[in-house]
Design an enzyme around this catalytic site. Structure first.
Site, short mmCIF file in Angstrom:
data_model
loop_
_atom_site.label_atom_id
_atom_site.label_comp_id
_atom_site.label_asym_id
_atom_site.label_seq_id
_atom_site.Cartn_x
_atom_site.Cartn_y
_atom_site.Cartn_z
CD GLU A 160 29.28 56.06 34.71
OE1 GLU A 160 28.27 56.17 35.25
OE2 GLU A 160 29.92 55.22 34.49
CG ASP A 180 23.52 56.82 42.23
OD1 ASP A 180 24.21 56.09 41.39
OD2 ASP A 180 23.30 57.90 41.61
#
EC number: 4.2.1.20
Length: 262
Positions: free
Chosen positions: A45, A56
């Site tokens: 990824e 995040d």
């Protein structure tokens, strides 16, 4: 056949590392991708650095800022994937926010991504209900769409996301942002996995909070794959040169997947 589909057909448990391109150092990305592929990554990824990455935690947020300072761009990511494709078939999945993907035109983004050798896409801030255009264009070019389910996703939501995802779905192990967790695999996790297993018709992987071999093994009891992001990014942040980055990434991935350095 899409490279993701080819890997899934093997039926083996997967380890999927996440990297922020051009973090921690400029010029590190290609060697890092190659090292991860050689060390057993089943898919990789790659984040598209963004100035406001809402899904995040601090570790990946900071890595995005460093990457942007180091000159990473969308074009450079595609160029690096193209170089990686010269010698490796490991599937590449991009994770990026909607603004990064649609700002230059959705179809152009998908065309350029597939043309460079990208296999799949995760857009964490695009709800599946609003993703029909993305899904339609992706089908045209053969790009796999991967949508997220969370512990608070309803049965109906899991069914919908399973239906709309191309090859597999991504389970966010905890409600919140990315980041390492000491405690992993508790009763809430087991209940979540049981629910996904019951209502998803597609394979699924698990990410967020995975940082140890024991976490990976716990995930593999339930899912096809474990995604490791913040823990790897954190280890790489201590590297002073590219060769050290490669060594850190190779040893950590091997430890997570095999229990020792291979």
């Amino acid at each position: 056949m899409n490279r993701i589909e080819r890997v899934l057909k093997k039926g083996e448990k997967m380890l999927i590392p996440y990297i922020t391109p051009e973090f921690p150092l400029p010029g590190v990305t290609l060697q890092l991708l190659e090292a991860l592929a050689k060390s057993g990554a089943d898919m990789i990824e790659v984040g598209i650095p963004f100035s406001d990455p809402i899904a995040d935690g601090v570790t990946i947020q900071n890595s995005s800022l460093v990457a942007l300072k180091n000159g990473i761009t969308l074009k450079k990511i595609f160029d690096l994937v193209s170089l990686f494709r010269r010698n490796f078939d490991t599937p590449i999945i991009l994770m990026g926010y909607a603004n990064s993907i649609i700002s230059g035109g959705l179809e152009k983004f998908i065309f350029d991504a597939v043309n460079s050798g990208v296999d799949g896409l995760i857009v964490p801030d695009l709800p599946v209900d609003e993703a029909e255009n993305l899904i339609d264009v992706s089908k045209t070019y053969g790009l796999s769409n991967i949508f997220l389910v969370a512990p608070n996703s309803s049965e109906e939501r899991i069914k919908l996301i399973s239906e709309k995802s191309t090859h597999f779905i991504y389970c966010v192990s905890i409600t919140g942002v990315t980041g390492e967790r000491e405690n992993f695999g508790d009763g809430e996790f087991v209940n979540f996995m049981s629910k996904v297993r019951k209502f998803s018709t597609k394979p699924f992987v698990v990410g967020f909070g995975i940082s140890k071999r024991e976490h990976v093994l716990k995930v593999w009891e339930w899912a096809m794959g474990a995604v490791v992001g913040s823990a790897l990014i954190k280890k790489l942040s201590n590297a002073s040169d590219v060769s050290m980055c490669v060594k850190i990434a190779s040893e950590f991935l091997s430890e997570l997947k095999y229990g020792s350095f291979q």
